[in-house]
Design a protein around this motif. Structure first.
Motif, PDB file in Angstrom:
ATOM      1  N   GLN A  74      -8.937  -2.709   1.587  1.00 35.61           N
ATOM      2  CA  GLN A  74      -9.443  -1.583   2.139  1.00 35.61           C
ATOM      3  C   GLN A  74     -10.957  -1.698   1.229  1.00 35.61           C
ATOM      4  O   GLN A  74     -11.674  -1.444   1.789  1.00 35.61           O
ATOM      5  CB  GLN A  74      -8.708  -0.388   1.618  1.00 35.61           C
TER       6      GLN A  74
ATOM      7  N   THR B 113       0.717  -1.103  -0.192  1.00 37.25           N
ATOM      8  CA  THR B 113       0.111  -0.060  -0.002  1.00 37.25           C
ATOM      9  C   THR B 113       0.540   1.201   0.002  1.00 37.25           C
ATOM     10  O   THR B 113       0.568   2.217  -0.688  1.00 37.25           O
ATOM     11  CB  THR B 113      -0.962  -0.051   1.287  1.00 37.25           C
TER      12      THR B 113
ATOM     13  N   GLU C  48     -12.826  -4.212   3.076  1.00 36.96           N
ATOM     14  CA  GLU C  48     -13.586  -3.636   4.232  1.00 36.96           C
ATOM     15  C   GLU C  48     -14.676  -2.965   4.143  1.00 36.96           C
ATOM     16  O   GLU C  48     -15.518  -2.712   4.861  1.00 36.96           O
ATOM     17  CB  GLU C  48     -12.382  -2.897   5.110  1.00 36.96           C
ATOM     18  N   GLN C  49     -14.397  -1.922   3.224  1.00 35.21           N
ATOM     19  CA  GLN C  49     -15.430  -0.671   3.227  1.00 35.21           C
ATOM     20  C   GLN C  49     -16.865  -1.477   2.492  1.00 35.21           C
ATOM     21  O   GLN C  49     -17.760  -0.974   2.905  1.00 35.21           O
ATOM     22  CB  GLN C  49     -14.643   0.201   1.938  1.00 35.21           C
TER      23      GLN C  49
END
Length: 166
Positions: free
Chosen positions: A34, A15, A37-38
């Motif tokens: 990410q 990242t 997760e979102q």
């Protein structure tokens, strides 16, 4: 333009380096963990707890299909296990960030280790690292040493991609 896909063991800097590549090359960074997760509204650890590792890997597979159909000219930082369980080569040019295990441990403070569901037992993590190295190598088109600064590694990757385009 083709995507740049970063693979490597958890904590290898995918990242961070991806962010530097995005800044250098006018690309957007997409971090698969990410995005998951979102989309799920839970942390990776909570997803592992609710659906198990196999359920998490199915979610990753669905994300790969979506990315391959919809995303171009991006930097895609994969989760550490994504290229172990899925073929990521059709997402773009795959770069393995090859970093030694001891260097990874030094980079991951307790808070960072807590986020990673597989980081519980260091000896098991070491075994996992050793098992995955050959798989990362097989999935990658390019191998980049992870033992330099994020900016330097990003610069090398962008130069490599630019050479191929010319």
């Amino acid at each position: 333009m083709e995507n740049i896909v970063l693979i490597g063991f958890m904590g290898s800097g995918k990242t961070t380096i991806g962010r530097e590549i995005a800044l250098l090359g006018g690309r957007f960074l997409l971090d698969t963990d990410q995005i998951i997760e979102q989309n799920m509204g839970k942390s990776i650890r909570e997803i592992f707890e609710s659906v198990g590792e196999s359920g998490f890997r199915r979610i990753e597979s669905q994300l790969i299909l979506w990315l391959s159909a919809n995303v171009k000219n991006a930097v895609i930082a994969t989760g550490g296990g994504m290229p172990i369980y899925n073929d990521v080569s059709y997402l773009g040019k795959v770069f393995w960030l090859d970093m030694g295990f001891e260097s990874i441990l030094k980079r991951l403070n307790a808070k960072e280790q807590e986020k990673r569901p597989l980081m519980g037992d260091v000896s098991k993590v070491r075994q996992l690292y050793d098992e995955r190295k050959s798989m990362y190598k097989n999935q990658s088109k390019y191998i980049i040493s992870g033992d330099a600064s994020a900016k330097e590694i990003a610069r090398r990757i962008v130069e490599c991609v630019d050479k191929e385009v010319q």
